[in-house]
Design an enzyme around this catalytic site. Structure first.
Site, PDB file in Angstrom:
ATOM      1  N   ASP A   9      -1.522 -15.297  30.333  1.00 26.63           N
ATOM      2  CA  ASP A   9      -0.719 -16.480  30.713  1.00 26.63           C
ATOM      3  C   ASP A   9      -1.511 -17.213  31.807  1.00 26.63           C
ATOM      4  O   ASP A   9      -1.046 -17.379  32.918  1.00 26.63           O
ATOM      5  CB  ASP A   9       0.697 -16.086  31.178  1.00 26.63           C
ATOM      6  CG  ASP A   9       0.723 -15.206  32.417  1.00 26.63           C
ATOM      7  OD1 ASP A   9      -0.246 -14.448  32.662  1.00 26.63           O
ATOM      8  OD2 ASP A   9       1.703 -15.280  33.191  1.00 26.63           O
ATOM      9  N   HIS A 241      -4.534  -7.839  40.039  1.00 22.90           N
ATOM     10  CA  HIS A 241      -3.590  -7.298  39.049  1.00 22.90           C
ATOM     11  C   HIS A 241      -4.205  -7.258  37.641  1.00 22.90           C
ATOM     12  O   HIS A 241      -4.397  -6.189  37.067  1.00 22.90           O
ATOM     13  CB  HIS A 241      -2.335  -8.171  38.997  1.00 22.90           C
ATOM     14  CG  HIS A 241      -1.603  -8.292  40.283  1.00 22.90           C
ATOM     15  ND1 HIS A 241      -0.977  -7.232  40.885  1.00 22.90           N
ATOM     16  CD2 HIS A 241      -1.382  -9.359  41.082  1.00 22.90           C
ATOM     17  CE1 HIS A 241      -0.396  -7.646  41.999  1.00 22.90           C
ATOM     18  NE2 HIS A 241      -0.626  -8.926  42.148  1.00 22.90           N
TER      19      HIS A 241
HETATM   20  C1  BDR Z   1       1.237 -10.667  37.488  1.00 21.69           C
HETATM   21  O1  BDR Z   1       2.010 -11.864  37.570  1.00 21.69           O
HETATM   22  C2  BDR Z   1       1.189 -12.993  37.405  1.00 21.69           C
HETATM   23  O2  BDR Z   1       1.480 -13.946  38.394  1.00 21.69           O
HETATM   24  C3  BDR Z   1      -0.228 -12.511  37.489  1.00 21.69           C
HETATM   25  O3  BDR Z   1      -1.087 -13.271  36.662  1.00 21.69           O
HETATM   26  C4  BDR Z   1      -0.152 -11.072  37.049  1.00 21.69           C
HETATM   27  O4  BDR Z   1      -0.252 -10.968  35.658  1.00 21.69           O
HETATM   28  C5  BDR Z   1       1.304  -9.929  38.813  1.00 21.69           C
HETATM   29  O5  BDR Z   1       2.605  -9.566  39.122  1.00 21.69           O
HETATM   30 CA    CA Z   2      -1.095 -12.815  34.285  1.00 24.44          CA
END
Ligand code: BDR
Ligand code: CA
Length: 304
Positions: A9, A241
């Site tokens: 995303d 992340h």
């Molecule tokens: C996740 O949430 C999104 O904002 C980041 O891309 C990551 O996938 C972290 O909590």
């Molecule tokens: Ca993400």
């Protein structure tokens, strides 16, 4: 090489994860699938194509879900975290390349059927595309080799509120559908990703390389670190992340995991919470520890 479908995303850390994956010889990227999440699905698709152009790779991009699995909700972007354009306001012009016309869940189904027991799906956004794929074609469930998911917070607090992590709260019903499906899931949640910190000093190291892509990633990551510093004062960097999910797909020894089942709360104050439990046959590998320094070195050697 591991054949991979990479569901994104795109978002800043998604962009970093893409570059890390694209520069990793262990992975054969069959295609990117996009989902609403940090931004709308149209923006996530545009950003994915833009990152591919910056990195100089041509991999097909398949647009997916524009709204949640059951409720059909559309809103809820994270523009305060990732910028108005989702890339820290660094996108100067639209990409030239175009997405494919096939719908992301259909692409997932087709690929898994073509290469049974071979494909790993890395999913770093809301789990809507995957939920749709296995709802349309449940026969693919035993044919997927593994699903590595960035999402959830099993033993630690959430990052949207005390309970929920962003990818799961964006579509809790999709996450519950995926976790209870029997798919072979490895969950790379905040339990481990919050231990991986990209220090702010890295940005100058990237810029010092003089490479255009390094500048692009430094500028967008600076925006992300700005958000981290406002949310976690004194943190001095940002969590990696989505890149950690790629790291785990390349080398699972970066983490250690506990097998359990995971239930997702879908209602009330705790909606989006991922609750680990031991009832039934434990199917989900929940990552609980990470060799953060070794992972960071690996990531830094490849990302720009
Ligand atoms: C996740 O949430 C999104 O904002 C980041 O891309 C990551 O996938 C972290 O909590
Ligand atoms: Ca993400």
């Amino acid at each position: 090489m591991k054949p991979i479908i990479f569901d994104v995303d795109t978002g800043i850390d998604d962009a970093l994860a893409m570059s890390y994956a694209l520069n990793s010889p262990e992975l054969e990227l069959l295609g990117f699938t996009t989902c609403f999440g940090n931004v709308s699905v149209a923006e996530a698709t545009r950003n994915t194509l833009a990152v591919l152009e910056k990195v100089g790779k041509r991999i097909p991009v398949y647009p997916g879900a524009e709204q949640t699995f059951i409720r059909g909700e559309k809103e809820g972007w994270s523009k305060h975290v990732h910028g108005e354009d989702g890339l820290g306001n660094t996108l100067k012009k639209d990409p030239i390349s175009q997405p494919e016309s096939q719908f992301a869940p259909e692409f997932i189904i087709e690929q898994v059927k073509n290469r049974p027991h071979e494909i790993t799906i890395i999913a770093v956004g809301p789990l809507t595309n995957l939920a749709l794929a296995i709802k349309i074609a449940p026969e693919i469930i035993p044919l997927v080799k593994e699903v590595v998911i960035m999402g959830g917070a099993v033993k630690v607090p959430g990052n949207v509120n005390a309970y929920a992590e962003a990818n799961i709260i964006a579509d809790p019903e999709a996450a519950e559908y995926v976790f209870s499906s029997g798919l072979q899931v490895t969950l790379v949640g905040l339990d481990v990703t919050m231990q991986t910190l990209l220090p702010k000093s890295t940005l100058n190291e990237w810029r010092a390389t003089g490479k255009e892509t390094a500048h692009f990633f430094a500028d967008m990551t600076e925006f992300y670190i700005g958000y981290y510093e406002s949310y976690y004062p004194g943190i001095g960097g940002c969590a990696l992340h989505d890149p950690l999910a790629v790291g785990v797909a390349i080398d699972s020894s970066f983490v250690s995991a506990e097998s359990m089942n995971v239930k997702v709360a879908t209602e009330g104050e705790e909606a989006g919470r991922t609750v680990g439990h031991l009832a039934g046959e434990p199917r989900i590998r929940v990552c609980t520890e990470v060799e953060a320094e070794r992972f960071l070195k690996h990531f830094l050697n490849r990302v720009v």
